[in-house]
Design a protein around this motif. Structure first.
Motif, PDB file in Angstrom:
ATOM      1  N   LEU A   1      56.119 -54.369  40.834  1.00  0.00           N
ATOM      2  CA  LEU A   1      56.591 -53.546  39.721  1.00  0.00           C
ATOM      3  C   LEU A   1      55.728 -52.293  39.651  1.00  0.00           C
ATOM      4  N   ASP A   2      56.164 -51.246  40.318  1.00  0.00           N
ATOM      5  CA  ASP A   2      55.375 -50.018  40.393  1.00  0.00           C
ATOM      6  C   ASP A   2      55.385 -49.210  39.109  1.00  0.00           C
ATOM      7  N   HIS A   3      56.354 -49.445  38.269  1.00  0.00           N
ATOM      8  CA  HIS A   3      56.503 -48.657  37.041  1.00  0.00           C
ATOM      9  C   HIS A   3      56.374 -49.573  35.834  1.00  0.00           C
ATOM     10  N   LEU A   4      55.130 -49.787  35.427  1.00  0.00           N
ATOM     11  CA  LEU A   4      54.812 -50.674  34.321  1.00  0.00           C
ATOM     12  C   LEU A   4      53.686 -50.032  33.518  1.00  0.00           C
ATOM     13  N   LEU A   5      53.880 -49.952  32.209  1.00  0.00           N
ATOM     14  CA  LEU A   5      52.925 -49.265  31.349  1.00  0.00           C
ATOM     15  C   LEU A   5      52.945 -49.930  29.982  1.00  0.00           C
ATOM     16  N   LEU A   6      51.793 -50.034  29.349  1.00  0.00           N
ATOM     17  CA  LEU A   6      51.681 -50.619  28.011  1.00  0.00           C
ATOM     18  C   LEU A   6      51.177 -49.564  27.042  1.00  0.00           C
ATOM     19  N   SER A   7      51.724 -49.567  25.829  1.00  0.00           N
ATOM     20  CA  SER A   7      51.268 -48.626  24.815  1.00  0.00           C
ATOM     21  C   SER A   7      51.600 -49.159  23.428  1.00  0.00           C
ATOM     22  N   GLU A   8      50.849 -48.684  22.431  1.00  0.00           N
ATOM     23  CA  GLU A   8      51.164 -48.985  21.034  1.00  0.00           C
ATOM     24  C   GLU A   8      52.124 -47.956  20.457  1.00  0.00           C
ATOM     25  N   ILE A   9      52.240 -46.833  21.109  1.00  0.00           N
ATOM     26  CA  ILE A   9      53.057 -45.731  20.608  1.00  0.00           C
ATOM     27  C   ILE A   9      54.509 -45.942  21.033  1.00  0.00           C
ATOM     28  N   ASP A  10      55.414 -45.873  20.077  1.00  0.00           N
ATOM     29  CA  ASP A  10      56.825 -46.115  20.344  1.00  0.00           C
ATOM     30  C   ASP A  10      57.516 -44.841  20.844  1.00  0.00           C
ATOM     31  N   LEU A  11      57.753 -44.785  22.132  1.00  0.00           N
ATOM     32  CA  LEU A  11      58.482 -43.672  22.744  1.00  0.00           C
ATOM     33  C   LEU A  11      59.770 -44.170  23.398  1.00  0.00           C
ATOM     34  N   THR A  12      60.319 -45.230  22.860  1.00  0.00           N
ATOM     35  CA  THR A  12      61.495 -45.847  23.463  1.00  0.00           C
ATOM     36  C   THR A  12      62.685 -44.894  23.495  1.00  0.00           C
ATOM     37  N   ASP A  13      62.764 -43.973  22.540  1.00  0.00           N
ATOM     38  CA  ASP A  13      63.875 -43.021  22.518  1.00  0.00           C
ATOM     39  C   ASP A  13      63.803 -42.029  23.677  1.00  0.00           C
ATOM     40  N   LYS A  14      62.667 -41.882  24.307  1.00  0.00           N
ATOM     41  CA  LYS A  14      62.499 -40.954  25.428  1.00  0.00           C
ATOM     42  C   LYS A  14      62.845 -41.581  26.777  1.00  0.00           C
ATOM     43  N   LEU A  15      62.950 -42.903  26.842  1.00  0.00           N
ATOM     44  CA  LEU A  15      63.200 -43.571  28.125  1.00  0.00           C
ATOM     45  C   LEU A  15      64.532 -43.187  28.749  1.00  0.00           C
ATOM     46  N   SER A  16      65.502 -42.828  27.954  1.00  0.00           N
ATOM     47  CA  SER A  16      66.812 -42.460  28.502  1.00  0.00           C
ATOM     48  C   SER A  16      66.729 -41.208  29.365  1.00  0.00           C
ATOM     49  N   GLU A  17      65.630 -40.466  29.250  1.00  0.00           N
ATOM     50  CA  GLU A  17      65.463 -39.257  30.047  1.00  0.00           C
ATOM     51  C   GLU A  17      64.975 -39.547  31.464  1.00  0.00           C
ATOM     52  N   ILE A  18      64.591 -40.792  31.738  1.00  0.00           N
ATOM     53  CA  ILE A  18      64.111 -41.156  33.075  1.00  0.00           C
ATOM     54  C   ILE A  18      65.306 -41.345  34.000  1.00  0.00           C
ATOM     55  N   THR A  19      65.348 -40.555  35.040  1.00  0.00           N
ATOM     56  CA  THR A  19      66.390 -40.660  36.070  1.00  0.00           C
ATOM     57  C   THR A  19      65.705 -40.647  37.428  1.00  0.00           C
ATOM     58  N   LYS A  20      66.477 -40.815  38.486  1.00  0.00           N
ATOM     59  CA  LYS A  20      65.891 -40.773  39.831  1.00  0.00           C
ATOM     60  C   LYS A  20      65.215 -39.425  40.079  1.00  0.00           C
ATOM     61  N   LYS A  21      65.831 -38.359  39.571  1.00  0.00           N
ATOM     62  CA  LYS A  21      65.269 -37.021  39.804  1.00  0.00           C
ATOM     63  C   LYS A  21      63.908 -36.829  39.158  1.00  0.00           C
ATOM     64  N   ASN A  22      63.670 -37.514  38.054  1.00  0.00           N
ATOM     65  CA  ASN A  22      62.391 -37.321  37.380  1.00  0.00           C
ATOM     66  C   ASN A  22      61.648 -38.640  37.168  1.00  0.00           C
ATOM     67  N   ILE A  23      61.782 -39.549  38.119  1.00  0.00           N
ATOM     68  CA  ILE A  23      61.134 -40.857  37.972  1.00  0.00           C
ATOM     69  C   ILE A  23      59.620 -40.735  37.845  1.00  0.00           C
ATOM     70  N   ASP A  24      59.044 -39.702  38.435  1.00  0.00           N
ATOM     71  CA  ASP A  24      57.605 -39.498  38.294  1.00  0.00           C
ATOM     72  C   ASP A  24      57.223 -39.192  36.852  1.00  0.00           C
ATOM     73  N   ASP A  25      58.175 -38.750  36.061  1.00  0.00           N
ATOM     74  CA  ASP A  25      57.915 -38.464  34.658  1.00  0.00           C
ATOM     75  C   ASP A  25      57.635 -39.728  33.854  1.00  0.00           C
ATOM     76  N   PHE A  26      57.909 -40.890  34.435  1.00  0.00           N
ATOM     77  CA  PHE A  26      57.643 -42.157  33.749  1.00  0.00           C
ATOM     78  C   PHE A  26      56.190 -42.201  33.274  1.00  0.00           C
ATOM     79  N   PHE A  27      55.254 -41.889  34.139  1.00  0.00           N
ATOM     80  CA  PHE A  27      53.841 -41.872  33.769  1.00  0.00           C
ATOM     81  C   PHE A  27      53.424 -40.513  33.212  1.00  0.00           C
ATOM     82  N   ARG A  28      53.942 -39.464  33.795  1.00  0.00           N
ATOM     83  CA  ARG A  28      53.557 -38.108  33.402  1.00  0.00           C
ATOM     84  C   ARG A  28      53.872 -37.826  31.934  1.00  0.00           C
ATOM     85  N   PHE A  29      54.965 -38.382  31.431  1.00  0.00           N
ATOM     86  CA  PHE A  29      55.326 -38.162  30.036  1.00  0.00           C
ATOM     87  C   PHE A  29      54.200 -38.589  29.092  1.00  0.00           C
ATOM     88  N   PHE A  30      53.602 -39.732  29.371  1.00  0.00           N
ATOM     89  CA  PHE A  30      52.511 -40.218  28.536  1.00  0.00           C
ATOM     90  C   PHE A  30      51.284 -39.317  28.672  1.00  0.00           C
TER      91      PHE A  30
END
Length: 147
Positions: A96-125
């Protein structure tokens, strides 16, 4: 002046049990933890296991460019007061290369993750200076990122 993240590496004993692992996380996160994750479709047993609590936000073409046939990943999250599933995901972190834990609720931003910006998964935080934890290679340590 731009703030620089404080990154701590916390070594994990390779024989750590679930209770000890959760105890470490309880010392870092006192409240609810949100598990942000992209699960490859071939992890169907994991998807079944998490099905009651996993909220799938997006299905993306998985980033393995040379993979045939085409495979997919499921972008989602789990909110957990009891830190349920975290140990199991920690044990599976090598697949599981894309796994992250946080107390901050950013669940509404997850819909922005696509193949084109998959690197943004970590970069967003990182760009938004959101404290979070990632699991190091071979699950040998936790990366605790604070701002």
């Amino acid at each position: 002046m731009e703030s620089v993240p404080k990154i701590r590496e916390l070594s994990i004993d390779e024989d750590i049990n679930e209770r000890s692992f959760i105890s470490i996380l309880d010392n870092i996160y006192k409240r609810e933890v949100i598990i942000f994750i992209i699960i490859p479709e071939w992890e169907d047993d994991l998807l079944d296991e998490l099905s009651d609590d996993l909220v799938i936000v997006n299905k993306i073409t998985f980033p393995l460019t040379l993979c045939f046939p085409r495979s997919y990943g499921y972008v989602g999250y789990i909110k957990s007061n009891s830190k349920r599933y975290i140990y199991e995901l920690y044990k599976r972190s090598d697949t599981l290369d894309h796994l992250l834990l946080s107390e901050i609720d950013l669940t509404d931003k997850l819909s922005e993750i696509t193949k084109k910006n998959i690197d943004d998964f970590f970069r967003f935080f990182e760009l938004n200076k959101i404290p979070h934890i990632t699991i190091g290679p071979d699950a040998q340590w936790l990366n605790i990122i604070e701002y």
